[in-house]
Write an enzyme that holds these catalytic residues in place. Sequence first.
Site, PDB file in Angstrom:
ATOM      1  N   HIS A 143      91.033 -58.710  60.834  1.00 48.50           N
ATOM      2  CA  HIS A 143      92.347 -58.455  60.232  1.00 48.50           C
ATOM      3  C   HIS A 143      92.960 -57.141  60.702  1.00 48.50           C
ATOM      4  O   HIS A 143      94.135 -56.888  60.442  1.00 48.50           O
ATOM      5  CB  HIS A 143      92.272 -58.414  58.709  1.00 48.50           C
ATOM      6  CG  HIS A 143      91.964 -59.725  58.074  1.00 48.50           C
ATOM      7  ND1 HIS A 143      92.654 -60.882  58.346  1.00 48.50           N
ATOM      8  CD2 HIS A 143      91.003 -60.064  57.175  1.00 48.50           C
ATOM      9  CE1 HIS A 143      92.160 -61.882  57.645  1.00 48.50           C
ATOM     10  NE2 HIS A 143      91.167 -61.417  56.923  1.00 48.50           N
ATOM     11  N   ASP A 180      86.420 -67.854  61.037  1.00 44.80           N
ATOM     12  CA  ASP A 180      86.520 -67.246  59.708  1.00 44.80           C
ATOM     13  C   ASP A 180      87.630 -67.982  58.958  1.00 44.80           C
ATOM     14  O   ASP A 180      88.620 -68.416  59.548  1.00 44.80           O
ATOM     15  CB  ASP A 180      86.874 -65.753  59.865  1.00 44.80           C
ATOM     16  CG  ASP A 180      86.889 -65.013  58.541  1.00 44.80           C
ATOM     17  OD1 ASP A 180      85.979 -64.198  58.305  1.00 44.80           O
ATOM     18  OD2 ASP A 180      87.806 -65.252  57.728  1.00 44.80           O
ATOM     19  N   HIS A 182      89.866 -67.030  57.056  1.00 46.78           N
ATOM     20  CA  HIS A 182      91.134 -66.312  56.938  1.00 46.78           C
ATOM     21  C   HIS A 182      91.755 -66.132  58.324  1.00 46.78           C
ATOM     22  O   HIS A 182      91.048 -66.107  59.331  1.00 46.78           O
ATOM     23  CB  HIS A 182      90.908 -64.956  56.249  1.00 46.78           C
ATOM     24  CG  HIS A 182      90.237 -65.082  54.920  1.00 46.78           C
ATOM     25  ND1 HIS A 182      88.909 -64.760  54.709  1.00 46.78           N
ATOM     26  CD2 HIS A 182      90.696 -65.549  53.723  1.00 46.78           C
ATOM     27  CE1 HIS A 182      88.594 -64.991  53.448  1.00 46.78           C
ATOM     28  NE2 HIS A 182      89.648 -65.471  52.828  1.00 46.78           N
ATOM     29  N   ASP A 268      83.036 -67.559  55.387  1.00 44.34           N
ATOM     30  CA  ASP A 268      83.783 -67.706  54.137  1.00 44.34           C
ATOM     31  C   ASP A 268      84.518 -69.039  54.038  1.00 44.34           C
ATOM     32  O   ASP A 268      85.200 -69.293  53.059  1.00 44.34           O
ATOM     33  CB  ASP A 268      84.728 -66.521  53.893  1.00 44.34           C
ATOM     34  CG  ASP A 268      85.358 -65.960  55.160  1.00 44.34           C
ATOM     35  OD1 ASP A 268      85.855 -64.810  55.086  1.00 44.34           O
ATOM     36  OD2 ASP A 268      85.363 -66.647  56.204  1.00 44.34           O
TER      37      ASP A 268
HETATM   38  O1  LIG Z   1      87.111 -62.216  54.683  1.00 43.00           O
HETATM   39  C1  LIG Z   1      88.176 -61.658  54.778  1.00 43.00           C
HETATM   40  C2  LIG Z   1      88.782 -60.793  53.683  1.00 43.00           C
HETATM   41  C3  LIG Z   1      89.785 -61.549  52.880  1.00 43.00           C
HETATM   42  C4  LIG Z   1      90.120 -60.786  51.596  1.00 43.00           C
HETATM   43  C5  LIG Z   1      90.803 -59.459  51.827  1.00 43.00           C
HETATM   44  C6  LIG Z   1      91.549 -59.184  50.527  1.00 43.00           C
HETATM   45  C7  LIG Z   1      91.676 -60.492  49.804  1.00 43.00           C
HETATM   46  C8  LIG Z   1      91.072 -61.560  50.702  1.00 43.00           C
HETATM   47  N1  LIG Z   1      88.887 -61.857  55.880  1.00 43.00           N
HETATM   48  O2  LIG Z   1      88.344 -62.581  56.897  1.00 43.00           O
HETATM   49 ZN   LIG Z   2      87.420 -64.090  56.015  1.00 45.47          ZN
END
Ligand SMILES: O=C(CCC1CCCC1)NO
Ligand SMILES: [Zn+2]
Length: 370
Positions: A143, A180, A182, A268
């Site tokens: 991220h 992942d 996300h 996840d």
């Molecule tokens: O696993 C993650 C983190 C996601 C979270 C970060 C804040 C709420 C969701 N990103 O790949």
């Molecule tokens: Zn994630």
Amino acid sequence: SNTGYIWNTLYGWTDTGSGGLLPPSVESLTQPIGHHVAHPDTKRRLHELISASGLIDSLEQIDAQPATEADVLRVHDKAHYDRILAESALPKGGDAGDGVSPFGHGGHQIALLAAGGAIEAVRAVVAGQVSNAYALINPPGHHAERSTGRGFCTFNNGAIAAAYAVEVLGLKRVAIVDWDVHHGNGAQDIFGDSAEVLNISVHQDRCFPSDSGFREERGAGEGHGYTLNVPLPPGGGSGAYDYAFDTVVLPALRAYKPELIIVASGFDASIMDPLARMMMRSEGFRGLARKLMDCAAEVSQGRLVCLQEGGYSPIYVPFCGLAVIEELAGVSTGTADAYTPILGAMGGDALLDHERDAIDLAAALVADIR
Ligand SMILES: O=C(CCC1CCCC1)NO
Ligand SMILES: [Zn+2]
């Protein structure tokens, strides 16, 4: 053929604070709790299962070295780097950039070691020292954007490794496959105008960040077509993921012919994860690893580097990771996933029409990759 493995004790010492997801606050009555969702124990437990199962004896240990400032500045601006170091010097540490990504005093050292672990894994695979590698690094990176960290990510480990492969090792085409759950917004932000890095992200639609990861985000200029987003409806399992890989990810890799495939390997998307709503099990992740290994053998001389990203079930991430790393190493330790009888019976693996429809729309975008 041997599989490289990276772990460092410091990856298990990240300080995620005393909140569960948000920092504790009396005003908002968010109580302190022992383990933050991103507490490093989850990834340490994966390391311990790799050890206890005996798999570690089949892996070639690669030592992580801290990334240098120059390594980081290939993808991040100096203001971000300097802010992380400044906040890391504070008694209680600081935040990667979005207010929900805490790190402790000296945390920059662990973040640099995570990025350096990604670099070392890429170096060893491209040098042919190992045929593929799993870097169990922490904190995660996918991220983190050029100018800020976010989503528990401080420096973008995968982008730093990809930029090292292009600018230092001289590769011309590197693919990042982000499974992942996300959206891999970081590599999209960093490499969006470059055709030298193909960034493919398969993720739960609008989970996090909730405002990115749409099919229409395709890169700009030279990079148009080299950002490929595959948003999936919530509730998908191996049927959706296998179909997404078979009809989008693998055709895109065959068209692009990367010299190296980097996987942003979060767990996840698992059925046990608190931060998303997908239904993958360990055998489903094993199947994705197998698909990418077979594709890597076809297009990138087998060169495949997995970098740990998210995954928040301390119970289940160990078994998801064991399945993937066994597959990479071509080894079976005989450790059955004890949770399969229960979790495997909960449904979700059938490919549903609305999932197929969403994936077919992304498949159409592969035509623009050359
Ligand atoms: O696993 C993650 C983190 C996601 C979270 C970060 C804040 C709420 C969701 N990103 O790949
Ligand atoms: Zn994630």
